[in-house]
Scaffold this active site. Structure first.
Site, PDB file in Angstrom:
ATOM      1  N   GLU A 148      14.533  11.278  34.374  1.00  0.00           N
ATOM      2  CA  GLU A 148      15.971  11.448  34.602  1.00  0.00           C
ATOM      3  C   GLU A 148      16.578  10.054  34.480  1.00  0.00           C
ATOM      4  OE1 GLU A 148      17.776  14.355  35.786  1.00  0.00           O
ATOM      5  OE2 GLU A 148      16.049  15.547  35.143  1.00  0.00           O
ATOM      6  N   CYS A 199      24.612   8.620  38.362  1.00  0.00           N
ATOM      7  CA  CYS A 199      24.106   8.695  36.986  1.00  0.00           C
ATOM      8  C   CYS A 199      25.000   9.538  36.079  1.00  0.00           C
ATOM      9  CB  CYS A 199      22.679   9.212  36.964  1.00  0.00           C
ATOM     10  SG  CYS A 199      22.468  10.764  37.857  1.00  0.00           S
TER      11      CYS A 199
END
Lengths: 489, 469
Positions: free
Chosen positions: A210, A244
């Protein structure tokens, strides 16, 4: 360091002993985690405040609620997801048991990130436990208070051998990555992602990465600008931009640039009052290193709003930059801070081109009243996920897989997708030793006749009729009788 | 400059132009693959005969029929596979559209092995094309006949802008892997698989690795040994044992070994006659190197059946090695030949312990009439796939995902799983800018009241009625 190796080995031995596999055990561990989160909410919030000046509301909504929701979902669905899945059979396997058997992978390594330090360890951990694995947990050392807390709390609630928490920095992580795992789940940046994947390659370990990137946010002329800007401001400056999937930069036409700035300014005053430094709801940059990094990104930029900083407290005010050049430094790396560049383009088509010339981002955002435009922009770009007319929200639906593509990552998780990520789907074909005659078609000695029969039975027809299958089954029985006669060869 | 940069770059141009994305293009390419299989049947069988003397029935089955099934299945299912998958929403997103979009990765690389040289290129290719990608294929240089067919004839059937073939050995493959791909599909050995993954890591390229290992086969005392032996010999000797999911070695009790040996002998005789070398139904080793490699394994244990070889023909007789020791050469590498070692163990639990002490294989097989024994082995071992009372057949079902675990591989394919493997699943949430008031709960300034509201709005409702604590 040798201690880490020992703890990994102990986790593997515990996994081999079979403790982690029974659904009952997994549910018990998940419920224990749930108790941990509920009982220690104060301590968790305090650690998050110490690490990121995260206020209790943000801590609660993004780290605690999310975690509790994920646990509730796993507990609810575990039996369904873990059950063997029967699949479609063909003519030769009509009387057999054919199914997919869900199994754990073994020992999983979860490496957490510092920006949502609790949630980004807990969510993968929950999925890995639900799938029956042992899990080695390595929280980020940058969010040191949360790491320390997790190292203390987790062993108090769940199995110490199966789920060890290992703390440490770059050196310790590098050593840890030399060990063999059955899956590595990493949240962080693309550069380190490459290193993790390289380490995994040595053991042929599958990975879920990720990562990040620059998530673009396109604002169309034809949209509700006030609402769009409020939502963008919310998502951009949450956690001081250290998210993010935060909208990294804005793409819009020159004609609306000033209105965008005005609307965001207005929204920020609504959120935080006149003096944002005094607002209890605004976070801080995690450490001096990132503070300095962000300061350097401001060099040479036109600051339309904000720009105040205070090194002592790692404070950077929500900042908007206008007429940003695509070649400037701030457009070369993921910002991960409360600096919002606006790059002007002439049209949606140009925006698409701009986005496609760059690495694929984790998220793509676009604001428009034109549904056709939205569909077009989605189909002509690529990203991990998309939210149209809002930001961040695709993260909140557990049925949507959360993950990147290209440099923003590989693999996905959340809800059912976590369970699948941490499971092995083992294909099972259980036959009986009887009915051997049906098999004669495939044994040598071969003949042209056998080839013809094989094709007749095995070739999938270009139609969807079920009737065909029944007819073939009847023929199959007939054939079994026919083959019994030795003259067939 | 990298010798393959040009071909990769032109595929990327075609990709960026969107040529492969539409359903019609994908359908036309899949139909073309179907035509290739039909029209080139003769040359395909010839290539297989040339490469490893693959018997026509085996070639027909593995290289043509199974591939055609994949093509047909993909054509039948494509529109449903391509559809957006709508997902469940929570209270906050009730009025929104939430779905998963299936998108191609872009330019994908498929590297094939030599044992089923056409099948193991074309079946992944079906998935890659169905998913909308541009594809670069690198067939194995060891199966020369097929390499030539794939390089010279296949491109004529497909859109040359979107599909290309490159040929070469290990050096060339290393150079090829320096380029950036959006997905890599590799079938081959674990050792080379490591190198492929390390190369992929440099570009953060996702991948699927179909590797190998030693597939154990436990034969229980009570099983019907004639049928078991027949299916075992079939699985071991198909393609002269050069099959990634072939039963590699047998585990059984000494008593079972004694009864199994003659049954195996009878099956071999039934299949290949008294002189297997003269049977047209047994393939040969693909190369001198592999012939010598397998021949060297014949010293393990004792030759109970077969054992004859002929270097000129690269012929190895269907062979059974009895009383093999775990430390001997036949137990140190994947055999990939028509040689079946038998290791004796006292009980099923010893067999399970033996299996678990080694790398996880692509398949675990059990022959037993007692379903409890079958379940026990299933539950206590780990492998890519599992077969009870037969060998190889789990590979032929399009509804089962085919892949390994640990050093036998990562990822899976076949049928729908091929499409999924070559697709990026993109989460999409389409909201509206109206009803902004509902969002106020999430905006600062924060308060206790807002916290309470947020908790109830995001609640995941527990569906289960009573909970067993």
């Amino acid at each position: 360091m040798a201690e880490a190796k020992l703890r990994v080995e102990r986790a593997r031995a515990a996994f081999r002993a079979g403790r982690a596999r029974s659904p009952g055990f997994r549910l018990q561990q998940l419920r224990a985690l749930e108790r941990m989160v509920e009982e220690k909410q104060r301590e968790i919030a305090a650690a998050l405040k110490a690490d990121l000046n995260k206020n209790e509301y943000n801590a609660f909504s993004y780290e605690i609620l999310g975690t509790l929701g994920e646990i509730a979902l796993m507990v609810d669905q575990l039996h369904t997801w873990a059950a063997p899945k029967p699949v479609a059979k063909n003519i030769l396997t009509l009387t057999d048991d054919v199914y997919i058997h869900y199994e754990p992978l073994g020992v999983v390594l979860v490496i957490g990130s510092w920006n949502y330090p609790f949630a980004l360890v807990m969510q993968p951990l929950i999925g890995a436990i639900a799938a029956g694995n042992a899990v080695v947990i390595k929280p980020s050392e940058i969010s040191a208070n949360t790491a320390k807390l997790m190292a203390e709390l987790i062993p108090q609630y769940i199995d110490k051998d199966l789920y060890p928490v290992i703390t440490g920095g770059v050196t310790e992580t590098t050593e840890l990555l030399k060990e063999r795992f059955d899956h590595i789940f990493y949240t962080g940046n693309s550069q380190v992602g490459k290193i993790v994947m390289e380490a995994a390659a040595r053991h042929l370990t599958p990975v879920t990465l990720e990562l990040g990137g620059k998530s673009p946010c396109y604002i169309d002329k034809d949209c509700n600008l006030e609402v769009a800007c409020r939502r963008i401001a919310w998502g951009k400056y949450m956690n001081c931009g250290q998210t993010c999937i935060a909208p990294d930069y804005i793409l819009c036409e020159q004609s609306i640039q000033n209105k965008v700035v005005e609307n965001i300014k207005k929204t920020l005053k609504e959120f935080h009052g006149e003096d944002i430094k005094q607002s209890p709801d605004y976070e801080r940059i995690v450490n001096k290193h990132h503070f300095k990094r962000l300061l350097s990104l401001l060099e040479g930029q036109k600051i339309a709003y904000g720009g105040e900083t205070d090194e002592a407290t790692c404070f950077i005010a929500p900042t908007i930059l206008t007429d940003v050049s695509p070649d400037s430094r701030i457009m070369q790396e993921e910002i991960f801070g409360p600096l919002l560049p606006i790059v002007t383009i002439k049209s949606a088509a140009e925006a698409i081109q701009f986005i496609n010339q760059r690495e694929k981002p984790l998220a793509f955002y676009l604001f428009s009243n034109d549904k056709k435009l939205i569909k077009r922009m989605i189909s002509e770009t690529s990203s991990g996920g998309v939210t149209a007319n809002d930001v961040l929200m695709h993260f909140t639906l557990p049925d949507l897989p959360f993950g990147g593509v290209g440099y923003s990552g590989m693999g996905a998780y959340h809800g059912r997708h976590s369970f699948e990520t941490f499971s092995h789907r083992r294909s099972c074909l259980i036959k009986s030793l009887k009915m051997e005659n049906m098999n004669k078609i495939r044994y040598p000695p071969n003949s042209k006749k056998k080839v013809a029969w094989a094709k007749f039975f095995l070739l999938t027809r270009f139609n969807k009729g079920r009737v065909g299958l029944v007819a073939l089954a009847l023929l199959g029985v007939l054939l079994a009788v026919v083959i019994k006669r030795p003259s067939f060869h | 400059m990298n010798p393959y940069a040009g071909v990769v770059s032109s595929l990327r141009t075609a990709w960026l132009a969107g040529k492969t994305r539409g359903a019609e293009h994908r359908v036309s390419q899949l139909e073309a693959l179907g035509r290739f299989l039909e029209e080139q049947r003769g040359p395909i069988l010839e290539a297989m005969a040339l490469d490893m003397r693959k018997p026509p029935l085996e070639a027909e089955l593995s290289e043509i029929l199974l591939v055609r099934n994949e093509v047909t299945h993909a054509l039948n299912s494509l529109s449903s596979w391509m559809k957006d998958e709508f997902v469940e929403k929570n209270l906050v997103t009730q009025l929104d559209e939430a779905f998963i979009r299936k998108e191609p990765y872009g330019v994908v690389l498929i590297i094939g092995p030599w044992n089923y040289p056409l099948h193991l290129i074309l079946v992944p290719l079906v998935g890659a094309i169905a998913a909308g990608n541009c594809v670069l294929v690198k067939p194995s240089e060891i199966s020369r006949g097929t390499e030539k067919l794939v390089a010279e004839t296949l491109p004529g059937y497909l859109d040359k802008d979107c599909f290309a073939v490159v040929t070469g050995g290990p050096v060339e493959t290393t150079q090829l892997l320096e380029n950036k791909f959006d997905f890599i599909f590799f079938t081959g050995s674990p050792q080379v698989g490591r190198g492929v993954m390390a190369a992929a890591a440099q570009h953060l390229t996702p991948l699927a690795l179909e590797l190998g290992g030693k597939n154990p086969c436990y034969v229980a005392e009570d099983s019907e040994l004639e049928s078991a032996a027949t299916r075992l010999v079939w699985g071991r000797c198909f393609n002269a044992g050069q099959t990634c999911v072939a039963p590699d070695y047998v585990l059984c009790s000494p008593a079972t070994q004694e009864k199994l040996l003659p049954a195996l002998g009878r099956a071999i005789a039934r299949f290949f006659g008294p002189e297997p070398r003269e049977s047209p139904d047994l393939a040969r080793m693909v190369s001198d190197r592999h012939f010598r490699r397998v021949r060297a394994l014949l010293g393990s244990g004792r030759v109970a059946l077969g054992g004859q070889t002929d270097e000129a023909e690269r012929y190895i007789a269907p062979t059974v090695l009895a009383d093999v020791q775990p430390s001997q050469p036949a137990m140190q590498e994947e055999i990939f030949g028509p040689v079946l070692p038998i290791i004796t163990v006292p009980s099923v639990d010893d067999a399970i312990a033996f299996i678990n002490s080694r790398e996880r294989p692509l398949a675990v097989y059990v022959f037993a009439s007692d379903s409890k024994v079958v379940q026990r082995v299933l539950e206590r071992t780990s492998s890519g796939g599992f077969g009870a009372n037969d060998t190889l057949m789990q590979m032929t079902l399009l509804s089962l995902p085919f892949g390994g675990i640990g050093s036998s591989g990562l990822g899976s394919y076949h049928g729908r799983f091929s499409f999924d493997t070559f697709s990026h699943r993109r989460a999409c949430l389409l909201r509206r800018t109206g009803l902004e008031a509902l969002n106020s709960v999430r905006y600062p300034p924060y308060s206790e009241r807002k916290m309470g509201l947020l908790a109830s709005a995001s609640q995941v409702k527990r569906k289960g009625g009573c909970s067993l604590q």
